[in-house]
Structure formats: structure tokens, C-alpha cells
Design a protein around this motif. Structure first.
Motif, short mmCIF file in Angstrom:
data_model
loop_
_atom_site.label_atom_id
_atom_site.label_comp_id
_atom_site.label_asym_id
_atom_site.label_seq_id
_atom_site.Cartn_x
_atom_site.Cartn_y
_atom_site.Cartn_z
N ILE A 265 -58.69 3.18 30.47
CA ILE A 265 -57.57 4.10 30.67
C ILE A 265 -57.97 5.23 31.61
CG2 ILE A 265 -56.03 5.76 29.55
CD1 ILE A 265 -56.20 3.92 27.01
N HIS B 256 -57.92 4.23 35.14
CA HIS B 256 -56.56 4.17 35.66
C HIS B 256 -55.98 5.57 35.90
CE1 HIS B 256 -55.68 -0.10 35.93
NE2 HIS B 256 -56.59 -0.20 34.98
N ALA C 10 -53.69 7.32 26.68
CA ALA C 10 -52.55 6.53 27.17
C ALA C 10 -51.36 7.43 27.48
CB ALA C 10 -52.17 5.46 26.15
N SER D 208 -49.40 7.97 30.98
CA SER D 208 -47.94 7.91 31.07
C SER D 208 -47.36 9.16 31.71
CB SER D 208 -47.33 7.75 29.67
OG SER D 208 -47.61 6.48 29.15
N ASP E 183 -47.31 6.29 35.03
CA ASP E 183 -47.64 4.88 34.83
C ASP E 183 -47.08 4.40 33.49
OD1 ASP E 183 -48.98 4.90 37.20
OD2 ASP E 183 -50.96 4.52 36.36
N VAL F 230 -47.53 2.29 30.25
CA VAL F 230 -48.65 1.78 29.46
C VAL F 230 -48.08 0.83 28.41
CG1 VAL F 230 -50.56 2.38 27.93
CG2 VAL F 230 -49.95 3.90 29.83
#
Length: 98
Positions: free
Chosen positions: A30, A33, A76, A80, A84, A86
Motif C-alpha cells: 500500500i 502505491h 488503505a 483512497s 485511488d 482500493v
């Protein structure tokens, strides 16, 4: 001098003996990313931290791999907050995906 090469398991945290290796691997994925998204959007750490509801020094710490104090869910949500999507996918041993 000869060197032996040992094949890894695919999870460096497990190879290093971490008891919570799976969780660490997910967190690292994560965070990777988050960094990619920041770069693709041209965000500074200060801008990204503001979007995620973090302080810039805290984001810097996370981006350096020090994320023990953060849950997978919280990371996460940070991803978000950068825009993005998730999703979590579970695949059973027989290959069925939910």
C-alpha cells in the motif's frame, strides 16, 4: 570466495523472521502505491499528507517504511484519499475468487 544464494519466499518480512510478515507485506504494498500515486499526481509530501489527514513528518516516516503504528485499513484509507480505488480480493485455495 564462494557465496551461496538462497531463494526467498516471496515475502522479505517472512524471510527476515517477522511474526506478522503477511501484514507487513500488505502495508509495504500500500505504501508503495501511495508513493507512486503521489509521484503521478506531482504531489509534495505536504500536499499529500494534507489530503490524507496526516502531518508531513508522519507521512515521511511511513514512506521510509516505518509503518508499524498504522493499520492496513488506515493506510488503505490514505491511498483512497489520494483518489485511488482500493479493493480487497480473497481467493480460496481452490481458486475461487470473491
Amino acid at each position: 570466495m564462494t557465496s551461496e544464494i538462497e531463494k526467498g519466499s516471496g515475502n522479505v518480512f517472512a524471510d527476515l523472521g517477522f511474526s506478522d510478515a503477511g501484514e507487513h507485506q500488505m502495508k509495504a504494498w500500500i505504501v508503495t502505491h501511495i508513493l507512486r500515486t503521489m509521484r503521478s499526481q506531482g504531489l509534495t509530501q505536504t500536499e499529500a499528507a494534507a489530503r490524507m489527514g496526516l502531518k508531513q513528518p508522519d507521512l515521511s516516516t511511513v514512506l521510509r517504511g516505518r509503518f508499524r503504528g498504522y493499520s492496513v485499513e488506515r493506510l488503505a484509507r490514505c491511498l483512497s484519499a489520494l483518489g485511488d480505488e482500493v479493493r480487497m480480493t480473497v481467493r480460496s485455495r481452490d481458486g475461487v475468487e470473491d
